[in-house]
Design an enzyme around this catalytic site. Structure first.
Site, PDB file in Angstrom:
ATOM      1  N   ARG A  80       0.806  -1.229   0.000  1.00  0.00           N
ATOM      2  CA  ARG A  80       0.000   0.000   0.000  1.00  0.00           C
ATOM      3  C   ARG A  80       0.837   1.277   0.000  1.00  0.00           C
ATOM      4  O   ARG A  80       0.573   2.199  -0.760  1.00  0.00           O
ATOM      5  CB  ARG A  80      -0.970   0.028   1.188  1.00  0.00           C
ATOM      6  CG  ARG A  80      -2.229  -0.776   0.945  1.00  0.00           C
ATOM      7  CD  ARG A  80      -2.715  -1.393   2.208  1.00  0.00           C
ATOM      8  NE  ARG A  80      -1.790  -2.423   2.627  1.00  0.00           N
ATOM      9  CZ  ARG A  80      -1.881  -3.707   2.276  1.00  0.00           C
ATOM     10  NH1 ARG A  80      -2.877  -4.111   1.556  1.00  0.00           N
ATOM     11  NH2 ARG A  80      -0.968  -4.596   2.660  1.00  0.00           N
ATOM     12  N   THR A  81       1.835   1.338   0.884  1.00  0.00           N
ATOM     13  CA  THR A  81       2.563   2.612   1.019  1.00  0.00           C
ATOM     14  C   THR A  81       3.267   2.945  -0.296  1.00  0.00           C
ATOM     15  O   THR A  81       3.144   4.050  -0.830  1.00  0.00           O
ATOM     16  CB  THR A  81       3.566   2.528   2.186  1.00  0.00           C
ATOM     17  OG1 THR A  81       2.860   2.091   3.342  1.00  0.00           O
ATOM     18  CG2 THR A  81       4.196   3.883   2.455  1.00  0.00           C
ATOM     19  N   LYS A 106      26.322  -3.202  -0.944  1.00  0.00           N
ATOM     20  CA  LYS A 106      27.791  -3.230  -1.069  1.00  0.00           C
ATOM     21  C   LYS A 106      28.436  -2.514   0.112  1.00  0.00           C
ATOM     22  O   LYS A 106      29.599  -2.144   0.082  1.00  0.00           O
ATOM     23  CB  LYS A 106      28.221  -2.505  -2.348  1.00  0.00           C
ATOM     24  CG  LYS A 106      27.700  -3.068  -3.633  1.00  0.00           C
ATOM     25  CD  LYS A 106      28.298  -2.246  -4.790  1.00  0.00           C
ATOM     26  CE  LYS A 106      27.596  -2.474  -6.089  1.00  0.00           C
ATOM     27  NZ  LYS A 106      28.062  -1.514  -7.111  1.00  0.00           N
ATOM     28  N   ARG A 146      11.994   4.000   3.036  1.00  0.00           N
ATOM     29  CA  ARG A 146      11.634   2.996   4.057  1.00  0.00           C
ATOM     30  C   ARG A 146      12.849   2.102   4.275  1.00  0.00           C
ATOM     31  O   ARG A 146      13.458   1.621   3.311  1.00  0.00           O
ATOM     32  CB  ARG A 146      10.438   2.161   3.588  1.00  0.00           C
ATOM     33  CG  ARG A 146      10.179   0.947   4.459  1.00  0.00           C
ATOM     34  CD  ARG A 146       8.942   0.174   4.034  1.00  0.00           C
ATOM     35  NE  ARG A 146       7.719   0.845   4.421  1.00  0.00           N
ATOM     36  CZ  ARG A 146       6.512   0.273   4.438  1.00  0.00           C
ATOM     37  NH1 ARG A 146       6.377  -0.989   4.078  1.00  0.00           N
ATOM     38  NH2 ARG A 146       5.446   0.949   4.801  1.00  0.00           N
ATOM     39  N   HIS A 185       5.831   5.546  11.415  1.00  0.00           N
ATOM     40  CA  HIS A 185       5.239   5.491  10.072  1.00  0.00           C
ATOM     41  C   HIS A 185       4.268   6.678   9.994  1.00  0.00           C
ATOM     42  O   HIS A 185       3.053   6.507  10.026  1.00  0.00           O
ATOM     43  CB  HIS A 185       4.516   4.156   9.905  1.00  0.00           C
ATOM     44  CG  HIS A 185       4.151   3.811   8.491  1.00  0.00           C
ATOM     45  ND1 HIS A 185       4.111   4.731   7.473  1.00  0.00           N
ATOM     46  CD2 HIS A 185       3.807   2.613   7.934  1.00  0.00           C
ATOM     47  CE1 HIS A 185       3.747   4.131   6.361  1.00  0.00           C
ATOM     48  NE2 HIS A 185       3.568   2.838   6.605  1.00  0.00           N
TER      49      HIS A 185
HETATM   50  C1  NCD Z   1       2.369  -1.389   7.921  1.00  0.00           C
HETATM   51  C2  NCD Z   1       3.858  -1.133   7.916  1.00  0.00           C
HETATM   52  O1  NCD Z   1       4.559  -1.362   6.921  1.00  0.00           O
HETATM   53  O2  NCD Z   1       4.312  -0.689   8.950  1.00  0.00           O
HETATM   54  N1  NCD Z   1       1.776  -1.429   6.682  1.00  0.00           N
HETATM   55  C3  NCD Z   1       1.573  -0.278   5.976  1.00  0.00           C
HETATM   56  O3  NCD Z   1       2.478   0.479   5.712  1.00  0.00           O
HETATM   57  N2  NCD Z   1       0.324   0.013   5.588  1.00  0.00           N
HETATM   58  C4  NCD Z   1       1.939  -2.451   8.860  1.00  0.00           C
HETATM   59  C5  NCD Z   1       2.632  -3.775   8.907  1.00  0.00           C
HETATM   60  O4  NCD Z   1       3.619  -4.048   8.232  1.00  0.00           O
HETATM   61  O5  NCD Z   1       2.150  -4.591   9.679  1.00  0.00           O
END
Ligand code: NCD
Length: 305
Positions: free
Chosen positions: A52-53, A82, A103, A131
């Protein structure tokens, strides 16, 4: 506001402006208005899995008319594999992009980004810690589903220790007048003592409740926020974990005007039989709000329009 690295970067006025923009964006998208003709480049750097993100950010960039530079699996295919430092990674990406969406499993990468990135950075997940864009879209969803977040009772269930979405949302909710209830999962076998997947110490302002108590409190809740166990973030092999599971018998006790949220991905904590209940926001409205919020956030940070 230059970056969005933590929900601590957001003032109430930032939140209001982003929500107003998100509302306008939603109307334009629903009216099938053409995408905005902007010209900017975003480095989309995901060194941990995402559906999703990542897809919502990339869809948001397309809608705004921007361009994406990316790596299919940044942990394996970028020079981090590396031995390149995060510091050098941020220095490099800033030479090619106007903004970075990042991320990574290291909880402290936002501090490095703050020091070394010359372009705005959005935190799309920092280890088990934060997040912030998920917290924004969760808050936006609660406001849309229930009209207001003030005065509401909100229960968090599941892995509150490593669930970064929980950490960011709880910090954000501290700006509002709501009641928080925490129902952590417990590891009943696999550790020498029972291990509660409760909020890390620095958040532990609220007292945890048992799963038994949580079930009894469901009729009083306005929002129930479910999360999966983050098995990849602790040595969980051979563990037996108990976590509240939400099913039809549980939600039948809830108010008709309430909301069930989940950042997804879902494992066993929500029974599929409740997916079509009107109070279940997670598969459609909550996910969709993620798109509007991320478009709005990028417009806000890059001062587009
Ligand atoms: C979450 C995350 O990546 O922290 N998902 C998200 O970004 N919608 C939740 C998870 O991984 O459980």
């Amino acid at each position: 506001m230059k970056h969005l690295l933590s929900v601590d970067d957001l003032t109430s006025s930032d939140i209001n402006s982003i929500f107003q923009l998100a509302h306008d964006v939603e109307e334009l998208i629903l009216a099938k208005s053409p995408k905005r003709g902007n010209d900017f480049v975003v480095a989309s750097f995901f060194a941990e899995p995402s559906t999703r993100t990542r897809f919502s950010f990339e869809r948001a960039i397309h809608w705004l008319g921007g361009k994406i530079i990316t790596a299919a699996d940044a942990s394996a295919s970028s020079s981090i594999s590396k031995g390149e430092s995060l510091k050098d990674t941020f220095r490099t990406l800033g030479q090619y992009a106007d903004m970075i969406v990042f991320r990574h499993k290291d909880e402290n990468w936002p501090d490095i980004a703050d020091k070394y990135s010359r372009v705005p950075v959005i935190n799309a997940g920092s280890g088990g810690k934060e997040h912030p864009t998920q917290a924004l879209l969760d808050l936006y969803t609660i406001q849309k589903e229930l009209g207001d977040v003030n005065g509401k009772s909100i229960m968090f269930c599941g892995d509150l220790m490593f669930g970064r979405t929980v950490h960011s949302l709880i910090k954000l909710l501290a700006k509002y007048d709501c009641k928080i209830f925490l129902c952590p999962a417990t590891v009943i076998e696999g550790y020498t003592t029972t291990y509660y997947l409760d909020l890390p110490g620095y958040y532990a302002a609220e007292k945890a409740i048992s799963q038994e108590t949580a079930k009894k409190l469901l009729p009083e809740m306005d929002v129930v926020y479910m999360t999966r166990i983050q098995k990849e973030r602790f040595s969980s092999d051979g563990c037996v974990i108990e976590s509240l599971k939400l099913d039809k018998s549980g939600i039948d006790t809830m108010k008709s005007k309430s909301a069930i949220l989940h950042p997804l991905p879902r494992n066993e904590e929500i029974a599929e039989e409740i997916d079509d209940d009107p109070r279940a926001s997670y598969h459609e409205r909550q996910v969709r709000n993620g798109l509007y919020i991320r478009i709005a956030l990028m417009e806000y940070l890059l001062e587009l329009r």
